[in-house]
Structure formats: structure tokens, C-alpha cells
Write a protein that holds these residues in place. Sequence first.
Motif, PDB file in Angstrom:
ATOM      1  N   ASP A 294       0.901  -1.190   0.057  1.00  0.00           N
ATOM      2  CA  ASP A 294      -0.059   0.046  -0.029  1.00  0.00           C
ATOM      3  C   ASP A 294       0.899   1.266   0.159  1.00  0.00           C
ATOM      4  OD1 ASP A 294      -1.618   2.331   0.943  1.00  0.00           O
ATOM      5  OD2 ASP A 294      -3.235   0.868   1.787  1.00  0.00           O
TER       6      ASP A 294
ATOM      7  N   ARG B  13      -0.007   4.437   2.442  1.00  0.00           N
ATOM      8  CA  ARG B  13       0.677   4.146   3.721  1.00  0.00           C
ATOM      9  C   ARG B  13       1.899   3.930   3.948  1.00  0.00           C
ATOM     10  NH1 ARG B  13      -3.699   3.065   7.270  1.00  0.00           N
ATOM     11  NH2 ARG B  13      -2.280   2.231   8.746  1.00  0.00           N
TER      12      ARG B  13
ATOM     13  N   TYR C  86       4.189   6.450   6.199  1.00  0.00           N
ATOM     14  CA  TYR C  86       5.087   5.982   7.537  1.00  0.00           C
ATOM     15  C   TYR C  86       6.683   6.544   6.999  1.00  0.00           C
ATOM     16  CZ  TYR C  86       7.355   2.451  10.373  1.00  0.00           C
ATOM     17  OH  TYR C  86       8.232   2.009  11.387  1.00  0.00           O
TER      18      TYR C  86
ATOM     19  N   ARG D 193       9.312  -8.313   2.598  1.00  0.00           N
ATOM     20  CA  ARG D 193       7.944  -8.655   3.154  1.00  0.00           C
ATOM     21  C   ARG D 193       7.710  -9.899   3.390  1.00  0.00           C
ATOM     22  NH1 ARG D 193       2.062  -7.559   2.272  1.00  0.00           N
ATOM     23  NH2 ARG D 193       2.121  -9.793   2.809  1.00  0.00           N
TER      24      ARG D 193
ATOM     25  N   CYS E 152      10.293  -2.159  10.030  1.00  0.00           N
ATOM     26  CA  CYS E 152       8.808  -1.770  10.371  1.00  0.00           C
ATOM     27  C   CYS E 152       8.105  -3.114  10.922  1.00  0.00           C
ATOM     28  CB  CYS E 152       8.044  -1.183   9.342  1.00  0.00           C
ATOM     29  SG  CYS E 152       6.406  -0.605   9.805  1.00  0.00           S
TER      30      CYS E 152
ATOM     31  N   ASP F  69       5.202  -2.734  12.603  1.00  0.00           N
ATOM     32  CA  ASP F  69       3.639  -2.454  12.481  1.00  0.00           C
ATOM     33  C   ASP F  69       3.023  -3.047  11.076  1.00  0.00           C
ATOM     34  OD1 ASP F  69       1.257  -1.596  12.835  1.00  0.00           O
ATOM     35  OD2 ASP F  69       1.850   0.560  12.768  1.00  0.00           O
ATOM     36  N   SER F  70       2.298  -4.248  11.277  1.00  0.00           N
ATOM     37  CA  SER F  70       1.639  -4.881  10.348  1.00  0.00           C
ATOM     38  C   SER F  70       0.475  -3.729   9.770  1.00  0.00           C
ATOM     39  CB  SER F  70       0.878  -6.294  10.552  1.00  0.00           C
ATOM     40  OG  SER F  70       1.699  -6.986  11.110  1.00  0.00           O
ATOM     41  N   ASP F  71      -0.091  -2.786  10.313  1.00  0.00           N
ATOM     42  CA  ASP F  71      -1.160  -1.845   9.661  1.00  0.00           C
ATOM     43  C   ASP F  71      -0.517  -1.099   8.598  1.00  0.00           C
ATOM     44  OD1 ASP F  71      -3.084  -2.924  11.745  1.00  0.00           O
ATOM     45  OD2 ASP F  71      -2.373  -1.321  13.112  1.00  0.00           O
ATOM     46  N   VAL F  72       0.731  -1.074   8.342  1.00  0.00           N
ATOM     47  CA  VAL F  72       1.244  -0.096   7.565  1.00  0.00           C
ATOM     48  C   VAL F  72       0.969  -0.453   5.915  1.00  0.00           C
ATOM     49  CG1 VAL F  72       3.155   1.040   6.556  1.00  0.00           C
ATOM     50  CG2 VAL F  72       2.956   0.675   8.845  1.00  0.00           C
TER      51      VAL F  72
ATOM     52  N   GLY G  96       0.279  -4.085   5.564  1.00  0.00           N
ATOM     53  CA  GLY G  96      -0.475  -5.521   5.865  1.00  0.00           C
ATOM     54  C   GLY G  96       0.483  -6.492   6.495  1.00  0.00           C
TER      55      GLY G  96
END
Length: 358
Positions: A21, A24, A28, A68, A105, A107-110, A112
Motif C-alpha cells: 500500500d 500508507r 510511514y 515483506r 517496521c 507494524d503490520s497496519d502499514v 499488511g
Amino acid sequence: MTDPAVDASRNPTGSAPRGLDLDRLGGYLAAHRPELAAGPLSARLIAGGKSNLTYLLRSGDREVVLRRPPLGHVLATAHDMAREHRVISALAPTDVPVPEALLLCSDSDVIGAPFYLMQKVDGEVYRSRAQTDPLTAGQRRELATAMMDTLAALHMVEPAAVGLADFGRPDGYLARQVRRWAGQLDRSRSRPLPGIDELRDALAGSVPEGANAGRIVHGDYRLDNLLASVDPVAVRAVLDWEMATLGDPLADLGLLLTYWSVLGDSELAEGNPVADGVGPRAGFPSGAELIDRYAGRSDVDVGPLHWHVALGCFKLAVICEGIHYRHTLGQTLGPGFDRIGAMVVPLVEHGLRAVREK
């Protein structure tokens, strides 16, 4: 980092490759590493990897590499971004060539999933006969030599000296490897696999003592996990550290021989997405010559390697079955995945022969 096969496929909206994404991600980076987000972001999936996903990320005139985990069905602990980031950071001051780690990073919200960024390194990933056939015999020998010298350099690094004393549990490493990959197999089963349970049990019942335990092991060391040059011949960077830990270096040698001699010296090599361009059939030195070169530059006692080749066959069979499973679910990106499943049973058969060897 350069690669002859770069997949520029986009998702249905045309905004970014699947798995990223960019909006996002851009936000970040602007907050945490603004120099890496100096302009609009674009990305391309670097084809060839059959596990973690690798993208070439561009912002303005700067290119970096993003790693990732794969999409969908992910095996526990097998795609740990923090481990990759930590080990390449630790090895940066050593003789082992690695890309510079730039950002992690968790943080999986960035995007996925957790990810990290690393330096783009110039070089080529040699994985096919189309790439290796134009090399001279001398270049192939020098490339194989450089590959083994780099592995020996890795195994000679003292873990505590680079902050990796707690990177793994060397005691019982080989037995845990058998249990770990048996567990991964159980989480990836989607079809009958003749002989694989017999191979698992034979390995579990004959684990060697592991006198070399306590070294940094790569976990998936092979030619197409290296960035290399041939003018002059050199390994520019070792890639794909997702399975690195502290353990027995013979496990790296056994798996390398699985790629090089089991797959690379058989009919399975032809057009194979992980063994097409390596091994004696591709004009490279034999597996025995590779081990001799390694032994001359390492203090590791190579000893008999048949059990470690059997472990390599089992491990690679399980990895291939997991990739095959993700492919059946439509969760793989890039070409070559349709042939991975066909490798599993021949690997099991060779592993059974190797583990019975005296």
C-alpha cells in the motif's frame, strides 16, 4: 540490487504491486525516514524469490529494496523480518557482504505485514541457464569458488563479536530442525506425499552429534540467493536471511548440495525455477569440489555429509510443498510456481537414499 526478471505487474487498480500500500507506506516513511520519501513512491516486484516478497522501491532518484512476508498462508517463524534485519545489520562490519539495513517496521497496519528496507546493491542473481550459459568455464569456476569462500567467511564469524550471541540455541539444533520442518509439513499438507513421513522418522532417529554447532548459519544458502558480478568475479551481497540462526554449519552445506548436486545434477534441473542454472549440468564444478574449497578456508570439520543432505532434501521438500500450497490458493506472485510442487516427491526419494547411506 538488479535482477534480470523484474515483474512490473500491478494490482487491479494500477496503483501498486500486490502486497504494498504505497499511500500508507509513503506516510510511514515521511514520519520515520523522510529522506526515503523525498518524492512520489513507485514499486516493482522483483521476480524470482519463491518465499518472502522483494520489491524495488523508488522515491525520486533513490531506489531501495523492501522485503515483506508472502501473501496468505505463512508458516510460523519462517518469514521473520526482524531476524533478517538484525542479522544483516550485525554482519555489516564483517567480511560477509550484505546490503545496508535502512529501516525495520514491525507494524503490520502499514502494508499488511512487517517489512524492512535495505540498500540496493548492484549485481546479478544467477538462477537460470540463460544467465549462466554465456559465462566462460573460468567464470563459472570462479563464481562457485567465491560462493564457497563467502560461506566459509560467514561460518568463521564469532556470533558474540557481532552481537548475535543470543540469535539462536545451538544445543540440539539439528534435532530441532527435524521437528521444526516436520511441524511445517503438517501445516502445509494438501495432498498425499509418498515417503515423506518415513524420511522424517529416519532423520529423527539418526541425528548426529553436531560437533560444529554454534556458528551463524544462513539457512538457505545457494547461488541464486547471492548478488554477484563476473567482471571481476565477486559476491556483492548475500540475500534472503529469513532462516538464519545459530546452529550447525553442516546444515548449510547439506542444503547447498541438495540444490547443487541433487537437483542441479539431475533431470530436475532443466527449466527448474530453483536449480536450472547451477550444478555440474550447467558447467559448474562438482559438489565435492565445492566442499573441498570450503574445507580449505574454514575450521569446520565437514565429515560425512549424507545425513545433512537428507535433512536438506526434507527441508526443501517441505518448503516446496508450502509454496505449492500457497500457489493452489492463488497466493503467489510471479512466474515459475506451477512447477514447484513436482519437486517434492523426487526430493523425498533422494533424501531417503541419503539418510540410509553409511
